[in-house]
Design an enzyme around this catalytic site. Structure first.
Site, PDB file in Angstrom:
ATOM      1  N   SER A 238       0.871  -1.171   0.000  1.00  0.00           N
ATOM      2  CA  SER A 238       0.000   0.000   0.000  1.00  0.00           C
ATOM      3  C   SER A 238       0.911   1.226   0.000  1.00  0.00           C
ATOM      4  O   SER A 238       1.777   1.348   0.870  1.00  0.00           O
ATOM      5  CB  SER A 238      -0.863   0.020   1.260  1.00  0.00           C
TER       6      SER A 238
ATOM      7  N   CYS B   6      -7.181  -0.575   7.250  1.00  0.00           N
ATOM      8  CA  CYS B   6      -6.063  -1.131   6.480  1.00  0.00           C
ATOM      9  C   CYS B   6      -5.195  -2.011   7.373  1.00  0.00           C
ATOM     10  O   CYS B   6      -4.963  -1.698   8.538  1.00  0.00           O
ATOM     11  CB  CYS B   6      -5.218  -0.010   5.883  1.00  0.00           C
TER      12      CYS B   6
ATOM     13  N   TRP C 151      -4.870  -7.333   3.822  1.00  0.00           N
ATOM     14  CA  TRP C 151      -4.145  -8.422   3.170  1.00  0.00           C
ATOM     15  C   TRP C 151      -3.775  -9.503   4.157  1.00  0.00           C
ATOM     16  O   TRP C 151      -3.836  -9.273   5.343  1.00  0.00           O
ATOM     17  CB  TRP C 151      -2.886  -7.876   2.488  1.00  0.00           C
TER      18      TRP C 151
ATOM     19  N   ASP D 249      -8.552  -1.962   2.892  1.00  0.00           N
ATOM     20  CA  ASP D 249      -7.351  -2.311   2.136  1.00  0.00           C
ATOM     21  C   ASP D 249      -6.624  -3.308   3.033  1.00  0.00           C
ATOM     22  O   ASP D 249      -5.810  -2.917   3.863  1.00  0.00           O
ATOM     23  CB  ASP D 249      -6.510  -1.052   1.911  1.00  0.00           C
TER      24      ASP D 249
END
Ligand code: FAD
Length: 721
Positions: free
Chosen positions: A479, A674, A721, A719
């Site tokens: 990111s 995030c 992961w 966002d």
């Protein structure tokens, strides 16, 4: 009489136009150009299709499944919906086993490469497989979007087809299929794509062979889930179609042979005096343009930009762990906007390349030039040729990841000794022994092979077997932590260096240790005195010195994780750990807007780490930003290892700010999360629902629905992961 040239041109043009009319332009329509490396924004752990790595091959391209099967003589086609390449790997494995063990003529295919109008006209002897990853909020992967829309569309042509074989109530009654879903149970929409597709196919009358199978990355059981499913599947398939089972024998899909030449980046002739022949050998150049030195845009996944790394800075004050701020100069060559992702094209470390090449007995031949000729016309090579063994292992194979149990069973026939063969077969077939003796030790393939053979090299393993069996080395995503409004010519990322202390070896993350090596070399410190005395080393000079020790190939992946277009809108940001990266960019952007006189909305940022003195990243910078933005900016911190009795996480601190969060949401705030996808993102979502329920006096279930609808409206963005 002979046509004169004008008549001839006119005739050709008329012919081309007629062809265009009847084929609707499909004959020369370019393959859809999605970002083949497209990364995994909340991808249930399965980002980017690995078809990225296809070079040449597959020359007779048709989008017609029937034609493809006819042309290639196949009777099984396994489609994959893949984001990081995991689903593609499983599809390849399924297809290989169908061919080698059951004599089926199987191929794999990217869902994006075909049209589906004639799915209903495949013969009863054809079986279609679907290996489908679920992405983000229960979405199909990028390459499966069109297929998924098509299959769910009641007005699709084939659904209304009047083909004689099609029963109007069950238009897919002639379709035989097998299906496996890949998902992560820490996500709300676990395996939704696999499950829905199975239901839909059944509803359309298709006949499933075996059970619907699914694998769970959340519990780390994907490999075992797959193995259990495919064993049952083949039993059912045998029963349904009368397959002949025989001992699996490796049949190469590609022939790899040496040309008799050598080439290496260390060899000065291929660097300083490029003669045409030496220059045609790929030594890690991502494409022909870069090989030829014609470096020009447009830059994308297939043509990454060689960006100069202008800064590498340590952000942790932890004596052992590292988090590096890396800055890339991109000038005007690469365009990004705040919130996008940067993809790093990577390579394996010298240490792992050497370990691997030695264990397969190719170390002395590593610079030999090789070429690859597909034997199976449907095989897609994952590297460009001619090249060298060293290049393939360094730039194209994932040699460092966890080993699959099935690989040990398949590699056993090539063992150098009877004991090694027996051991490989034992571990390949015994789930518990494999878990205890391999998986628990975090070993990679070279470690395992060397251990099984007592150090004896496995010289009988065909290189094509390794190329076909190991996953491709794919770019890693980050990111972006810089704002394009503040400086569009520079991109920064914030990466935690991954290192696992296993009982016998340290397992190093490929990309992050590449960045660490670059930092150590840039700083000019004695590596033995660096934070990680066992830091691994990389070929930083790149192929033929093209990276010069300070450049890396990168491309941008556009993301939907964006600030509201109206700077007055309040924003709430939840970013523990490196989840802080894009919020550094968001806040810097708002500070820049404020500096130029724009009225900016409230910004409430929640950050969490272990300890304020160890891993509080960008700590000094936040004080300056607080000064610049005044009461428009509040940073709330949560430290998990300060109070020995109670670990404090961002979710806990959100509860303390419940009123403020609710007020801001009522004023139209955007909510951003995030970082860690598995637990944090889910808990933050549940906490927000609880806050809205308490503050507004509404039932929790209504608040949960409200949060879901905010997600649909893009007011709540992730966002992760
Ligand atoms: P890898 O080589 O991919 O290894 C991953 C992990 O597996 C490591 O912990 C490694 O130790 C372990 N491992 C390796 N081999 C084995 C083995 N044999 N057995 C068991 N375990 C093994 N990361 C950030 O730090 N900052 C960001 O801002 C960021 N943003 C991201 C944004 C997106 C959209 C995505 C998809 C990911 C993002 N990531 C971010 C994660 C990042 O892409 C990488 O996954 C991460 O940096 C690790 O990469 P690596 O190559 O160093 O590790």
């Amino acid at each position: 009489a002979l046509l004169d040239s004008l008549d001839f041109i006119v005739l050709v043009l008329v012919g081309v136009a007629t062809l265009a009319f009847f084929t609707k332009g499909k004959l020369w329509a370019k393959e859809p150009e999605t970002d083949p490396y497209a990364g995994g924004l909340g991808s249930q752990g399965f980002g980017s299709t690995t078809s990225f790595g296809s070079f040449g091959g597959n020359s007779n391209k048709t989008r017609d499944i029937t034609k493809k099967l006819e042309q290639t003589g196949k009777n099984v086609i396994i489609f994959y919906g893949s984001q990081t390449g995991t689903a593609e790997d499983y599809a390849n494995r399924l297809s290989k086993e169908a061919t080698q063990r059951y004599g089926l003529k199987s191929m794999t295919a990217d869902l994006e490469d075909y049209d589906y109008e004639n799915l209903n006209s495949l013969g009863d002897d054809i079986v279609v497989g679907f290996v489908m990853a679920t992405y983000g909020e229960g979405e199909p992967t990028d390459n499966a979007v069109n297929f998924y829309e098509f299959i769910n569309d009641d007005s699709s042509e084939w659904a209304e087809s009047d083909e004689p074989s099609a029963d109007p109530d069950s238009p897919l009654s002639s379709l035989n299929y097998v299906i496996f879903g890949l998902g992560n149970n820490t996500y709300e929409h676990y395996n939704e794509i696999g499950r829905n597709l199975d239901k839909r196919l059944k509803k359309l009358g298709a006949k499933r062979i075996g059970d619907y199978g699914e694998g769970d990355d959340g519990q780390g059981t994907m490999e075992e889930d797959y193995l259990a499913w495919k064993d049952d599947l083949f039993s059912a398939w045998k029963e349904a179609k009368g397959l002949d089972e025989h001992e699996a024998k490796y049949e190469p899909s590609v022939k790899i042979s040496e040309t008799g030449e050598t080439a290496s980046s260390e060899d000065s002739s291929s660097v300083a005096e490029p003669d045409a022949e030496a220059m045609s050998v790929y030594l890690g150049e991502p494409n022909k343009k870069i090989l030829r030195g014609e470096i020009k845009g447009p830059y994308n996944a297939g043509n990454p930009f060689l960006a100069n790394v202008s800064e590498t800075r340590e952000l942790f004050h932890d004596p052992k762990r590292s988090c590096i701020h890396v800055e890339f100069d991109v000038g005007t060559n690469v365009k990004y906007t705040t919130g996008d992702h940067l993809a790093l094209h990577i390579q394996n470390s010298d240490e792992e390349v050497e370990r691997f090449l030695k264990v397969i007995g190719l170390w002395d031949k590593r610079h030999n030039v090789i070429k690859a000729k597909p034997i199976d016309p449907t095989y897609k090579p994952s590297f460009p040729v001619p090249t060298t063994y060293d290049t393939v292992v360094r730039y194209y194979l994932e040699i460092n990841g966890a080993v699959s149990r099935q690989l040990l069973a398949f590699i056993a026939p090539f063992a150098p000794t009877e004991t090694a063969k027996k051991e490989a077969l034992r571990l390949g077939s015994d789930k518990n022994a494999f878990a205890d003796e391999v998986a628990k030790h975090y070993t990679n393939i070279a470690h395992v092979l060397s251990k099984l053979s007592g150090g004896e090299p496995w010289t009988n393993v065909p290189f094509s077997f390794l190329v076909e069996s190991l996953p491709h080395l794919i770019p890693r995503y980050y990111s972006i932590s810089s704002s394009s409004l503040v400086d569009k010519s520079k991109i920064s990322i914030t990466a935690v260096v991954e290192s696992l202390e296993a009982p016998e070896y340290a397992i190093k993350g490929v990309a992050t240790n590449l960045l660490l090596d670059m930092k150590i070399k840039k700083d000019g410190v004695d590596p033995s005195k660096s934070k990680d005395p066992q830091a691994v080393h990389y070929e930083l000079s790149g192929p033929r010195g093209k990276f010069g020790g300070h450049k890396l190939p990168v491309h941008i992946r556009r993301s939907n994780f964006k600030l509201p277009s109206d700077p007055k809108k309040p924003i709430i940001m939840i970013g523990p750990g490196t989840g802080l990266a894009p919020f550094r960019a968001f806040v810097m952007e708002r500070a820049k807007q404020a500096e130029s006189g724009t009225d900016v909305g409230q910004q409430l940022l929640f950050f969490g780490c272990r300890n304020p003195n160890e891993d509080f990243i960008y700590k000094e910078q936040w004080a300056g930003i607080e000064k610049e933005l005044g009461d428009k900016f509040t940073m709330v911190t949560a430290f998990s290892r300060v109070d020995p009795v109670q670990k404090v996480y961002v979710q806990h601190r959100m509860q303390e700010y419940a009123k403020q969060i609710n007020d801001l949401m009522q004023q139209g705030a955007y909510f951003y999360v995030c970082g860690d996808a598995s637990r944090m993102a889910r808990e933050v979502q549940a906490t927000l629902a609880k806050i809205l329920s308490d503050q507004r006096g509404i039932p929790l279930s209504s608040a949960e629905q409200l949060v879901k609808s905010l997600k649909v409206q893009n007011v709540y963005q992730e966002d992760v992961w």
